[in-house]
Design an enzyme around this catalytic site. Sequence first.
Site, mmCIF file in Angstrom:
data_model
loop_
_atom_site.group_PDB
_atom_site.id
_atom_site.type_symbol
_atom_site.label_atom_id
_atom_site.label_comp_id
_atom_site.label_asym_id
_atom_site.label_seq_id
_atom_site.Cartn_x
_atom_site.Cartn_y
_atom_site.Cartn_z
ATOM 1 N N CYS A 110 -5.043 0.837 4.302
ATOM 2 C CA CYS A 110 -4.426 1.732 3.340
ATOM 3 C C CYS A 110 -5.515 2.411 2.527
ATOM 4 O O CYS A 110 -6.497 1.755 2.146
ATOM 5 C CB CYS A 110 -3.511 0.915 2.425
ATOM 6 N N HIS A 153 5.206 2.503 6.606
ATOM 7 C CA HIS A 153 4.138 2.203 5.651
ATOM 8 C C HIS A 153 4.214 3.169 4.463
ATOM 9 O O HIS A 153 4.154 2.753 3.302
ATOM 10 C CB HIS A 153 2.781 2.313 6.368
ATOM 11 N N GLU A 154 4.350 4.473 4.765
ATOM 12 C CA GLU A 154 4.382 5.474 3.692
ATOM 13 C C GLU A 154 5.661 5.374 2.866
ATOM 14 O O GLU A 154 5.617 5.491 1.634
ATOM 15 C CB GLU A 154 4.208 6.886 4.252
ATOM 16 N N HIS A 157 5.461 2.791 0.255
ATOM 17 C CA HIS A 157 4.779 3.217 -0.976
ATOM 18 C C HIS A 157 5.766 3.811 -1.981
ATOM 19 O O HIS A 157 5.580 3.677 -3.188
ATOM 20 C CB HIS A 157 3.695 4.258 -0.675
#
Length: 184
Positions: A110, A153-154, A157
């Site tokens: 990351c 993953h994004e 966030h």
Amino acid sequence: MIMMEDIIRDGHPTLRKVAEEVVMPASEEDKQILASLLEYVINSQNSEMAAKYGLRPGIGLAAPQINVSKRMIAVHLTDDKGTLYSYALFNPKIVSHSVEMAYLETGEGCLSVDEAIPGYVPRYARVTIKGVTLHGEEVKLRLRGLPAICFQHEIDHLNGIMFYDHIDKQDPFKPVDGATIIER
């Protein structure tokens, strides 16, 4: 242009917040922020640009990583068949997913985490994502493999979740039953 010093690091409180929905139609400011996220990931994969500006290569970036707590992500990568996935999306969400899991053989990294954190990060093998493009068009993407992992993953966030939250603390490399192992 976003630089490495614009990317906040692990421990910053914004990375643990649930980001706010972007009001549609998006403001010019929000469009500029989203466009700059995509510009960063594209530039970071260009070896000359990365060297010139000291950019760490990345395949995705979310607005909270530049201390903007809004639901915006950018992804730029090719899958194992060479298909390019280059998207800048407002308010992306997972609308469906497989039961089957997958993980990257090498683990995940990351741009907001400076050190390597080893371990398998189990994710859905297939996801369907909906979001709104820079041009205000709604898109629906059916993803598998690396693109599916990257989008998850994004989107994590946007929900204040870091990739290492998914790693088994007792046994980071414990095989995930029935999961597809994705080579990168």
